[in-house]
Design an enzyme around this catalytic site. Structure first.
Site, PDB file in Angstrom:
ATOM      1  N   LEU A  14       4.520 -26.499  18.260  1.00  0.00           N
ATOM      2  CA  LEU A  14       5.382 -27.119  19.263  1.00  0.00           C
ATOM      3  C   LEU A  14       5.454 -28.627  19.039  1.00  0.00           C
ATOM      4  CD1 LEU A  14       4.537 -25.064  22.468  1.00  0.00           C
ATOM      5  CD2 LEU A  14       6.388 -24.751  20.830  1.00  0.00           C
ATOM      6  N   HIS A  15       6.097 -29.012  17.947  1.00  0.00           N
ATOM      7  CA  HIS A  15       6.315 -30.428  17.646  1.00  0.00           C
ATOM      8  C   HIS A  15       7.549 -30.905  18.411  1.00  0.00           C
ATOM      9  CE1 HIS A  15       9.672 -29.589  14.849  1.00  0.00           C
ATOM     10  NE2 HIS A  15       8.972 -28.495  14.560  1.00  0.00           N
ATOM     11  N   PHE A  16       8.097 -32.042  18.058  1.00  0.00           N
ATOM     12  CA  PHE A  16       9.148 -32.707  18.834  1.00  0.00           C
ATOM     13  C   PHE A  16      10.329 -31.813  19.220  1.00  0.00           C
ATOM     14  CE2 PHE A  16      12.811 -35.401  19.544  1.00  0.00           C
ATOM     15  CZ  PHE A  16      12.287 -36.372  20.377  1.00  0.00           C
TER      16      PHE A  16
END
Length: 86
Positions: A14-16
């Protein structure tokens, strides 16, 4: 209150971009939408909260919804995660 466990399949977790997509979806609902990751619980309506959790690929999280539209919220958010947050 209802909940369901789901595995994050996006390549970088769950990055940017996936965190942004997830919080945008959660904001659509009137109910409380939270995630449980390990011992911590956070709001899926908080982009920064999702980023701060450091959730990686192949990690199981629990989505917890409570309120008037909890069933729709849980179903749609879990499906979004299963679809790779596309």
């Amino acid at each position: 209150m209802i909940s369901e466990k789901v595995t994050v399949i996006t390549e970088a977790g769950l990055h940017f971009r996936p965190a942004s997509r997830l919080s945008e979806e959660a904001i659509k609902y009137d109910c409380s939408v939270q995630f449980k990751f390990g011992d911590s619980v956070g709001s899926l309506k908080s982009f920064l909260g999702i980023l701060a959790a450091g959730i990686r690929q192949n990690t199981e999280i629990e989505i917890i919804c409570e309120g008037v539209d909890e069933e729709a919220a849980l179903h749609n958010i879990v499906q979004l995660i299963k679809d790779g947050l596309k």
